[in-house]
Design a protein around this motif. Structure first.
Motif, PDB file in Angstrom:
ATOM      1  N   ASP A 108       0.829  -1.212   0.000  1.00 57.45           N
ATOM      2  CA  ASP A 108       0.000   0.000   0.000  1.00 57.45           C
ATOM      3  C   ASP A 108       0.862   1.260   0.000  1.00 57.45           C
ATOM      4  OD1 ASP A 108      -2.644  -1.301   0.256  1.00 57.45           O
ATOM      5  OD2 ASP A 108      -1.859  -1.941   2.201  1.00 57.45           O
ATOM      6  N   TYR A 109       2.035   1.169   0.633  1.00 53.77           N
ATOM      7  CA  TYR A 109       2.917   2.331   0.748  1.00 53.77           C
ATOM      8  C   TYR A 109       4.364   1.875   0.655  1.00 53.77           C
ATOM      9  CZ  TYR A 109      -1.090   4.900   2.766  1.00 53.77           C
ATOM     10  OH  TYR A 109      -2.298   5.493   2.974  1.00 53.77           O
ATOM     11  N   ILE A 110       5.243   2.837   0.368  1.00 56.29           N
ATOM     12  CA  ILE A 110       6.678   2.633   0.502  1.00 56.29           C
ATOM     13  C   ILE A 110       7.250   3.814   1.264  1.00 56.29           C
ATOM     14  CG2 ILE A 110       7.143   3.642  -1.784  1.00 56.29           C
ATOM     15  CD1 ILE A 110       9.611   1.761  -1.912  1.00 56.29           C
ATOM     16  N   LEU A 111       8.083   3.521   2.240  1.00 57.71           N
ATOM     17  CA  LEU A 111       8.733   4.572   3.029  1.00 57.71           C
ATOM     18  C   LEU A 111      10.200   4.644   2.632  1.00 57.71           C
ATOM     19  CD1 LEU A 111       8.517   6.582   5.524  1.00 57.71           C
ATOM     20  CD2 LEU A 111       9.560   4.725   6.843  1.00 57.71           C
ATOM     21  N   PHE A 112      10.599   5.792   2.099  1.00 62.62           N
ATOM     22  CA  PHE A 112      12.012   6.069   1.852  1.00 62.62           C
ATOM     23  C   PHE A 112      12.538   6.857   3.044  1.00 62.62           C
ATOM     24  CE2 PHE A 112      10.332   5.532  -2.430  1.00 62.62           C
ATOM     25  CZ  PHE A 112      11.283   4.695  -3.009  1.00 62.62           C
ATOM     26  N   SER A 113      13.672   6.429   3.590  1.00 63.61           N
ATOM     27  CA  SER A 113      14.236   7.111   4.754  1.00 63.61           C
ATOM     28  C   SER A 113      15.748   6.992   4.719  1.00 63.61           C
ATOM     29  CB  SER A 113      13.685   6.520   6.053  1.00 63.61           C
ATOM     30  OG  SER A 113      14.165   7.210   7.181  1.00 63.61           O
ATOM     31  N   ASP A 114      16.446   8.128   4.638  1.00 64.65           N
ATOM     32  CA  ASP A 114      17.908   8.120   4.624  1.00 64.65           C
ATOM     33  C   ASP A 114      18.437   7.535   5.925  1.00 64.65           C
ATOM     34  OD1 ASP A 114      17.702   9.332   2.187  1.00 64.65           O
ATOM     35  OD2 ASP A 114      18.495  11.276   2.816  1.00 64.65           O
ATOM     36  N   ARG A 170      -3.102   9.418   7.636  1.00 60.72           N
ATOM     37  CA  ARG A 170      -3.419  10.658   6.903  1.00 60.72           C
ATOM     38  C   ARG A 170      -3.930  10.356   5.489  1.00 60.72           C
ATOM     39  NH1 ARG A 170      -0.593  14.486  10.200  1.00 60.72           N
ATOM     40  NH2 ARG A 170      -0.824  13.493  12.229  1.00 60.72           N
ATOM     41  N   GLN A 171      -3.586   9.192   4.945  1.00 63.36           N
ATOM     42  CA  GLN A 171      -4.024   8.789   3.609  1.00 63.36           C
ATOM     43  C   GLN A 171      -3.699   9.857   2.566  1.00 63.36           C
ATOM     44  OE1 GLN A 171      -8.083   7.400   3.608  1.00 63.36           O
ATOM     45  NE2 GLN A 171      -7.750   6.005   5.324  1.00 63.36           N
ATOM     46  N   LEU A 172      -2.480  10.372   2.654  1.00 62.17           N
ATOM     47  CA  LEU A 172      -2.014  11.372   1.697  1.00 62.17           C
ATOM     48  C   LEU A 172      -1.135  10.697   0.645  1.00 62.17           C
ATOM     49  CD1 LEU A 172      -1.115  14.162   4.270  1.00 62.17           C
ATOM     50  CD2 LEU A 172      -3.064  14.157   2.688  1.00 62.17           C
ATOM     51  N   PRO A 173      -1.068  11.246  -0.569  1.00 60.14           N
ATOM     52  CA  PRO A 173      -0.305  10.584  -1.636  1.00 60.14           C
ATOM     53  C   PRO A 173       1.194  10.531  -1.383  1.00 60.14           C
ATOM     54  CG  PRO A 173      -1.109  12.729  -2.360  1.00 60.14           C
ATOM     55  CD  PRO A 173      -1.775  12.446  -1.053  1.00 60.14           C
ATOM     56  N   LEU A 219       6.757   9.121   2.834  1.00 63.02           N
ATOM     57  CA  LEU A 219       5.912   7.961   2.562  1.00 63.02           C
ATOM     58  C   LEU A 219       5.144   8.203   1.271  1.00 63.02           C
ATOM     59  CD1 LEU A 219       4.900   5.264   4.070  1.00 63.02           C
ATOM     60  CD2 LEU A 219       2.877   6.637   4.640  1.00 63.02           C
ATOM     61  N   VAL A 220       5.150   7.213   0.382  1.00 63.22           N
ATOM     62  CA  VAL A 220       4.459   7.326  -0.904  1.00 63.22           C
ATOM     63  C   VAL A 220       3.332   6.299  -0.952  1.00 63.22           C
ATOM     64  CG1 VAL A 220       4.689   7.227  -3.417  1.00 63.22           C
ATOM     65  CG2 VAL A 220       6.606   8.038  -2.016  1.00 63.22           C
ATOM     66  N   SER A 221       2.113   6.758  -1.228  1.00 66.86           N
ATOM     67  CA  SER A 221       0.982   5.858  -1.423  1.00 66.86           C
ATOM     68  C   SER A 221       1.102   5.194  -2.794  1.00 66.86           C
ATOM     69  CB  SER A 221      -0.331   6.630  -1.324  1.00 66.86           C
ATOM     70  OG  SER A 221      -1.412   5.804  -1.703  1.00 66.86           O
ATOM     71  N   LEU A 222       0.773   3.913  -2.871  1.00 62.72           N
ATOM     72  CA  LEU A 222       0.890   3.173  -4.133  1.00 62.72           C
ATOM     73  C   LEU A 222      -0.473   2.733  -4.664  1.00 62.72           C
ATOM     74  CD1 LEU A 222       3.912   0.892  -3.138  1.00 62.72           C
ATOM     75  CD2 LEU A 222       3.964   3.091  -4.335  1.00 62.72           C
ATOM     76  N   LYS A 223      -1.548   3.268  -4.129  1.00 62.97           N
ATOM     77  CA  LYS A 223      -2.871   2.758  -4.446  1.00 62.97           C
ATOM     78  C   LYS A 223      -3.743   3.730  -5.226  1.00 62.97           C
ATOM     79  CE  LYS A 223      -2.375  -1.283  -2.640  1.00 62.97           C
ATOM     80  NZ  LYS A 223      -2.300  -2.466  -3.548  1.00 62.97           N
TER      81      LYS A 223
END
Length: 592
Positions: free
Chosen positions: A136-142, A159-162, A215-219
């Motif tokens: 549903d999401y991917i989290l990129f974190s340095d 939050r269901q934000l894109p 965080l990026v929504s993939l849906k």
């Protein structure tokens, strides 16, 4: 309890447990993308924060890649994955074993076009995996972004934000978002940035750029168009992964957001291209120290082997830390800070003013300096101030008895400036080189005298000290300790931070000075200062055992808060600061 009641209780508990399991199993699935390069200094804390996320690991997948390392990053990640990987729903591991630089790379922190492209390709590969896995999401974190708030994933997914970033704090006003971007893709200053970074306005705000941790929504159909590589066909902005992705969002009509209504964690300030891993490590240590003060602290993973610390006294004969036994949290924070900087110290149990009474003071030979009054409230000496003086006095005695040539004295409420240890070592090396005759050097203080202080010739980091308050950090020589003791100050006591300026003849009150002779202490101060108080009067975390105390001759046990005293406020020569130690009058480039 009868059998029927017990069965009913078990039934209710069972239903609650079943509901909890159902709720956990319906949480969104998230891929954690871990891209690590030369991250040995920060990786243990980064991985420790991921471990502590309050999110079921069965709903998480790990996508890990590492490349072009010259340190122990690959081995650390392998060790961690071996320990915890089985707990996650899926694990992808993409190491590059060979240690090699990029073409035209000037240092491990230099960003070449090839390095940007390789990073974009890795991020794209992680994004492709997450979509294929059905996340549903991917989290990129340095790997130098530490999510100390273990609720971060839950708060962001709710939050269901894109595309949404948790706003991260740093040692400066640098953060992981922009409020403005130019038509050419460069940073643009706006009026919204500092109120957002300061949390003067709180919430989730639409911004043109988030980076480092997001965080990026993939849906959604819109986010399905997002890509890191190759860049959008119409892309003409700088070849940089964060700008490429911001353009992709803009082209797809996807909004980016930053949320600052919680404290999510910290990010390290980036080093300059010509700097190396040692400078980045130094920056990260300072970030650890800031987190120890402002909280919550960063905690390293127990599943990663860390390089051994080699604490020393930095060339001093002793490093003293004055700390009240009944303030264990302050003591622990201070010792942790010194440990992180690899400084070994001797703890001196402070004399607790609350345990003093008139008979004890008489036995110790303590008497008040005739006519002494606090310069702000007009009150006399407090028992907390007596205890503080006796604590410093005991160290001066130890210096003389042991014949210690030079020492450092800390109280336990010190906020260390960046690169504290190396700056102190360099200052003392310069003092020796210039053959400066000194007795005391303030490392942290409140400059009270309005006059400009005289710089020391040949030592640009030192000034001749004027009238000053606070004794939170200073260096002291054997000769200086002997001078302080020779005047027998217990018989005519005033606060220790008033006594020191008397001894170097810079106190404005001639009546006080008349009681002490000779007043020939050679006192200097680091400039800029190397330390400051952890908190000031008015801060929510401010605590003072000298200002919250009964008067020296009051045996009633009452505690009085002398809030009228301005000693614990920042001095006129210090920039107005927030409780986190950051200036509220930032430099124009602080956010970059």
């Amino acid at each position: 309890m009868n059998v029927a009641s017990l069965l009913l209780l078990l039934l209710l508990v069972g239903r609650r447990l079943q509901a909890a399991v159902v709720t956990e199993s319906t949480l969104p699935t998230v891929v954690l993308a871990i891209l690590a390069r030369n991250a040995e200094h920060s990786l243990p804390h980064y991985l420790g924060a991921l471990e502590r996320l309050d999110y079921p690991r069965a709903r998480l997948a790990l996508w890990c890649a590492t490349d072009h390392n010259v340190d122990n990053t690959t081995e650390m990640l392998q060790e961690w994955l071996a320990a915890v990987g089985r707990d996650y729903a899926a694990v992808v591991w993409k190491p590059e074993e060979e240690a090699r630089p990029y073409p035209d790379e000037q240092s491990p922190k230099h960003w070449t076009k090839e390095r940007h492209q390789f990073l974009m390709e890795l991020k794209q590969e992680a994004l492709t995996f997450a979509r294929a896995w059905g996340a549903d999401y991917i989290l990129f974190s340095d790997t130098d972004n530490i999510l100390t708030n273990n609720q971060t994933l839950r708060l962001l997914t709710e939050r269901q934000l894109p595309v949404v970033a948790p706003m991260l704090d740093s040692q400066t006003y640098y953060s992981n978002f922009w409020c403005g971007i130019t038509p050419q893709g460069y940073y643009r200053r706006t009026a919204e940035y500092f109120p957002t970074k300061n949390r003067q306005r709180q919430g989730c705000f639409r911004v043109p750029m988030v980076h480092s941790t997001f965080l990026v929504s993939l849906k959604t159909e819109e986010t399905a168009q997002l890509a890191f590589y190759p860049p959008h066909p119409n892309y003409t902005w700088p070849f940089d992964d964060i700008i490429v992705f911001a353009y992709a969002c803009q082209a797809a009509g996807v909004s980016m957001y930053v949320c600052n209504d919680h404290r999510f964690g910290y990010m390290n300030v980036a080093v300059k291209p010509d700097q190396g891993l040692e400078e980045e490590k130094t920056n990260f240590i300072h970030l650890i120290l800031e987190a120890l003060v402002d909280g919550p602290p960063m905690m390293a993973s127990d599943h990663v082997s860390r390089p051994l610390k080699k604490p020393s006294k930095m060339g001093f004969d002793e490093v003293f830390v004055i700390s009240l036994a009944r303030r264990p949290q302050r003591r622990a924070r201070m010792l942790s800070s010194l440990w992180e900087m690899e400084i070994s110290a001797q703890v001196v149990d402070a004399v607790d003013g609350r345990t003093l009474n008139s008979s004890i003071l008489k036995h110790l030979g303590v008497d008040l300096l005739p006519g002494y009054q606090d310069p702000y409230t007009g009150r006399t000496l407090t028992k907390g101030e007596v205890g503080c003086f006796l604590s410093h006095y005991s160290i001066w005695e130890e210096v003389v008895v042991r014949g210690l040539a030079r020492v450092v004295v800390f109280e336990d409420d010190v906020r260390f400036k960046d690169n504290f240890r190396r700056r102190l070592e360099q200052m003392m090396e310069d003092v020796v080189t210039q053959k400066l005759s000194w007795d005391l050097i303030y490392l942290g203080r409140k400059q009270v005298s309005p006059e400009e202080e005289v710089a020391v010739e040949g030592l640009p980091g030192l000034v001749v000290a004027g009238y000053s308050h606070w004794t939170l950090a200073y260096t002291l020589s054997l000769a200086g300790a002997r001078k302080l003791l020779a005047t027998q100050p217990l018989q005519r006591m005033l606060p220790v931070d008033e006594f020191l300026p008397v001894m170097f003849d810079q106190h404005p009150n001639d009546q006080y000075k008349a009681h002490f002779w000779p007043r020939d202490l050679q006192a200097f101060s680091a400039q800029p200062l190397l330390a400051s108080p952890t908190h000031y009067a008015g801060d929510s975390e401010w605590l003072s055992d000298t200002e919250t105390s009964s008067l020296w001759d009051d045996d009633s046990g009452r505690l009085i808060s002398w809030t009228g005293s301005q000693k614990t406020l920042p001095g006129p020569h210090l920039p107005l600061a927030s409780s986190s130690g950051h200036s509220l009058h930032p430099h124009p480039t602080d956010e970059l």
